[in-house]
Write an enzyme that holds these catalytic residues in place. Structure first.
Site, PDB file in Angstrom:
ATOM      1  N   HIS A 184       0.703  -1.301   0.007  1.00 21.68           N
ATOM      2  CA  HIS A 184       0.113   0.049   0.006  1.00 21.68           C
ATOM      3  C   HIS A 184       0.917   1.328   0.015  1.00 21.68           C
ATOM      4  O   HIS A 184       0.479   2.108  -0.582  1.00 21.68           O
ATOM      5  CB  HIS A 184      -1.075  -0.153   1.317  1.00 21.68           C
ATOM      6  CG  HIS A 184      -2.133  -1.069   0.839  1.00 21.68           C
ATOM      7  ND1 HIS A 184      -2.244  -2.125   1.839  1.00 21.68           N
ATOM      8  CD2 HIS A 184      -3.022  -1.281   0.145  1.00 21.68           C
ATOM      9  CE1 HIS A 184      -3.283  -3.004   1.333  1.00 21.68           C
ATOM     10  NE2 HIS A 184      -3.536  -2.440  -0.033  1.00 21.68           N
ATOM     11  N   GLU A 239     -14.883  -0.915  -6.572  1.00 21.94           N
ATOM     12  CA  GLU A 239     -14.654  -2.269  -6.256  1.00 21.94           C
ATOM     13  C   GLU A 239     -15.811  -3.229  -6.540  1.00 21.94           C
ATOM     14  O   GLU A 239     -16.851  -2.880  -6.389  1.00 21.94           O
ATOM     15  CB  GLU A 239     -14.223  -2.622  -4.370  1.00 21.94           C
ATOM     16  CG  GLU A 239     -14.700  -3.831  -4.053  1.00 21.94           C
ATOM     17  CD  GLU A 239     -13.656  -4.869  -4.664  1.00 21.94           C
ATOM     18  OE1 GLU A 239     -12.364  -4.464  -4.521  1.00 21.94           O
ATOM     19  OE2 GLU A 239     -13.746  -5.898  -5.084  1.00 21.94           O
ATOM     20  N   ASP A 276     -18.167  -3.168 -11.897  1.00 23.86           N
ATOM     21  CA  ASP A 276     -17.020  -3.404 -12.562  1.00 23.86           C
ATOM     22  C   ASP A 276     -16.054  -2.002 -12.923  1.00 23.86           C
ATOM     23  O   ASP A 276     -16.792  -1.045 -13.210  1.00 23.86           O
ATOM     24  CB  ASP A 276     -17.438  -4.023 -13.704  1.00 23.86           C
ATOM     25  CG  ASP A 276     -16.466  -4.376 -14.567  1.00 23.86           C
ATOM     26  OD1 ASP A 276     -15.367  -4.802 -14.009  1.00 23.86           O
ATOM     27  OD2 ASP A 276     -16.422  -4.501 -15.770  1.00 23.86           O
ATOM     28  N   GLY A 277     -14.894  -2.046 -12.568  1.00 20.27           N
ATOM     29  CA  GLY A 277     -14.049  -1.132 -12.861  1.00 20.27           C
ATOM     30  C   GLY A 277     -14.132  -0.597 -14.240  1.00 20.27           C
ATOM     31  O   GLY A 277     -13.911   0.548 -14.749  1.00 20.27           O
ATOM     32  N   ASP A 324      -5.778  -1.057  -8.295  1.00 18.95           N
ATOM     33  CA  ASP A 324      -5.240  -2.111  -7.497  1.00 18.95           C
ATOM     34  C   ASP A 324      -6.155  -3.656  -7.633  1.00 18.95           C
ATOM     35  O   ASP A 324      -7.106  -3.710  -6.697  1.00 18.95           O
ATOM     36  CB  ASP A 324      -5.652  -1.380  -5.916  1.00 18.95           C
ATOM     37  CG  ASP A 324      -5.117  -2.227  -4.812  1.00 18.95           C
ATOM     38  OD1 ASP A 324      -4.565  -3.426  -4.968  1.00 18.95           O
ATOM     39  OD2 ASP A 324      -5.566  -1.781  -3.667  1.00 18.95           O
ATOM     40  N   ASP A 338      -5.070 -10.593  -9.954  1.00 12.33           N
ATOM     41  CA  ASP A 338      -4.341 -11.303 -11.183  1.00 12.33           C
ATOM     42  C   ASP A 338      -5.393 -11.172 -12.448  1.00 12.33           C
ATOM     43  O   ASP A 338      -6.651 -11.189 -12.226  1.00 12.33           O
ATOM     44  CB  ASP A 338      -3.754 -12.455 -11.034  1.00 12.33           C
ATOM     45  CG  ASP A 338      -3.063 -12.556  -9.643  1.00 12.33           C
ATOM     46  OD1 ASP A 338      -2.138 -11.466  -9.624  1.00 12.33           O
ATOM     47  OD2 ASP A 338      -3.124 -13.127  -9.021  1.00 12.33           O
TER      48      ASP A 338
HETATM   49  N1  AAT Z   1      -5.084  -3.945  -1.851  1.00 10.64           N
HETATM   50  C1  AAT Z   1      -4.473  -5.310  -2.239  1.00 10.64           C
HETATM   51  C2  AAT Z   1      -5.388  -6.096  -2.551  1.00 10.64           C
HETATM   52  C3  AAT Z   1      -5.638  -6.635  -3.825  1.00 10.64           C
HETATM   53  S1  AAT Z   1      -7.510  -7.149  -3.852  1.00 10.64           S
HETATM   54  C4  AAT Z   1      -7.943  -6.794  -5.496  1.00 10.64           C
HETATM   55  C5  AAT Z   1      -9.208  -6.266  -5.412  1.00 10.64           C
HETATM   56  O1  AAT Z   1      -9.755  -6.063  -6.877  1.00 10.64           O
HETATM   57  C6  AAT Z   1     -10.242  -7.391  -5.034  1.00 10.64           C
HETATM   58  O2  AAT Z   1     -11.260  -6.922  -3.676  1.00 10.64           O
HETATM   59  C7  AAT Z   1     -11.278  -7.614  -6.244  1.00 10.64           C
HETATM   60  O3  AAT Z   1     -12.581  -7.930  -5.818  1.00 10.64           O
HETATM   61  C8  AAT Z   1     -11.250  -6.355  -7.100  1.00 10.64           C
HETATM   62  N2  AAT Z   1     -11.433  -6.527  -8.525  1.00 10.64           N
HETATM   63  C9  AAT Z   1     -11.298  -7.500  -9.359  1.00 10.64           C
HETATM   64  N3  AAT Z   1     -11.733  -7.398 -10.720  1.00 10.64           N
HETATM   65  C10 AAT Z   1     -12.256  -6.172 -10.423  1.00 10.64           C
HETATM   66  C11 AAT Z   1     -12.780  -5.302 -11.491  1.00 10.64           C
HETATM   67  N4  AAT Z   1     -13.125  -5.924 -12.720  1.00 10.64           N
HETATM   68  N5  AAT Z   1     -13.446  -4.208 -11.129  1.00 10.64           N
HETATM   69  C12 AAT Z   1     -13.421  -3.648  -9.685  1.00 10.64           C
HETATM   70  N6  AAT Z   1     -12.589  -4.383  -8.710  1.00 10.64           N
HETATM   71  C13 AAT Z   1     -11.943  -5.382  -9.406  1.00 10.64           C
HETATM   72  C14 AAT Z   1      -4.804  -6.673  -4.903  1.00 10.64           C
HETATM   73  C15 AAT Z   1      -4.039  -7.925  -4.783  1.00 10.64           C
HETATM   74  C16 AAT Z   1      -2.981  -8.212  -5.810  1.00 10.64           C
HETATM   75  C17 AAT Z   1      -2.597  -9.538  -5.723  1.00 10.64           C
HETATM   76  C18 AAT Z   1      -1.424  -9.794  -6.736  1.00 10.64           C
HETATM   77  N7  AAT Z   1      -1.069 -11.022  -6.623  1.00 10.64           N
END
Ligand code: AAT
Length: 283
Positions: free
Chosen positions: A61, A105, A137-138, A156, A159
């Site tokens: 972070h 999110e 959805d982002g 953020d 994968d």
């Molecule tokens: N702060 C570090 C945590 C994360 S979590 C990443 C977040 O992305 C998850 O909560 C997931 O629900 C969200 N996410 C996934 N796809 C989408 C989308 N299309 N739109 C919005 N949010 C989404 C990151 C961890 C990194 C791990 C690397 N190995």
């Protein structure tokens, strides 16, 4: 002893002993699991992959947020895509100069469960009146957002599998470019150079971003619980170069106490190993 085990490659696994499985839920988007461990404190996984734990979350972070602010200390409007645990928002909200933060999110359950089990990242985020929390959805969000509406976008994301896939597309990065101000910065969860599958994701993301933004860089950080421990963020910008334009004095005068990031490390983080430079070259 109970062991949480994650497959890092076809022939490599990583395990953490845990005292208790705290909570488990399958949402329409993904499988969420929370564990309590001695070594890493509370941690949660999505679809069996480590996302956040109490012990090393400060590294991720700090590194997703602060390099952009040291490059442009004037950032006021920030868009976070993903980041449901709240840790990225927590760091952004530490800047009193930030006026508006939108966090998009996809899975509200991640955020609600982190409020319950992982207050170190989630607490206080929803209560800050500069914050707008959206659960969608982002990719859909940026497609509908007006031109030039943010100074900084922080991707953020998980994968590029299942729900995270749309965030690793040219369409998404193009929309980010359009939505950013004339001197806007995009920070992208850029995966890892070490294991083959992650390195392939890194290359693909980087090439796509390079085709869109005039300034593109990559910086590294050490994340003990992510596969291989060697992870990257992409830094893409319309105007600022993170090394030439670093405002070390201005950033230090914010007076933020950070456990990982500092402005010397900022410069070093952009110095990449040769094999990583090679992999990032245009094919
Ligand atoms: N702060 C570090 C945590 C994360 S979590 C990443 C977040 O992305 C998850 O909560 C997931 O629900 C969200 N996410 C996934 N796809 C989408 C989308 N299309 N739109 C919005 N949010 C989404 C990151 C961890 C990194 C791990 C690397 N190995």
């Amino acid at each position: 002893m109970n062991w949480y085990t994650e497959q890092w490659s076809n022939e490599c696994k990583f395990s953490i002993a845990y005292d208790k499985a705290l909570y488990s839920e399958k949402t329409p988007f993904q499988q969420i699991d929370f564990y309590q461990s001695k070594e890493f404190g509370t941690f949660f996984t999505l679809d069996g992959l480590m996302m956040v734990n109490e012990k090393d979350e400060f590294i991720y972070h700090d590194m997703i947020v602060h390099p952009a602010f040291a490059t442009n200390p004037g950032i006021k409007k920030v868009l976070i895509i993903g980041g449901g645990d709240g840790g990225t928002a927590r760091e952004v909200l530490r800047y009193s100069t930030v006026e508006e933060v939108v966090m998009v999110e996809i899975d509200e359950r991640v955020f609600r469960l982190c409020q319950e089990f992982l207050p170190v990242t989630a607490s206080g985020v929803e209560e800050d009146n500069r914050m707008t929390l959206l659960f969608e959805d982002g990719l859909a969000y940026v497609q509908n957002a007006p031109d030039h509406s943010f100074d900084l976008i922080l991707v953020d994301s998980t994968d590029p599998i299942s729900v995270g896939e749309g965030l690793f597309t040219t369409a998404f990065y193009q929309e980010c470019y359009r939505v950013l101000n004339k001197d806007g910065i995009l920070i992208n969860q850029h995966e890892s150079p070490y294991f083959t599958e992650y390195a392939a994701n890194m290359k693909k993301a980087h090439q796509k971003i390079k085709n869109i933004f005039p300034i593109t860089n990559v910086y590294q950080y050490h994340m003990p619980t992510y596969p291989s421990g060697h992870w990257l963020f992409g830094f893409a910008s319309k105007a600022f170069d993170p090394l030439k334009d670093i405002h070390a004095e201005a950033w230090n005068s914010f007076g933020l106490q950070t456990k990982y990031y500092n402005t010397d490390l900022h410069v070093g983080a952009f110095g990449l190993p040769n094999y990583v430079k090679e992999a990032l070259k245009r094919e």
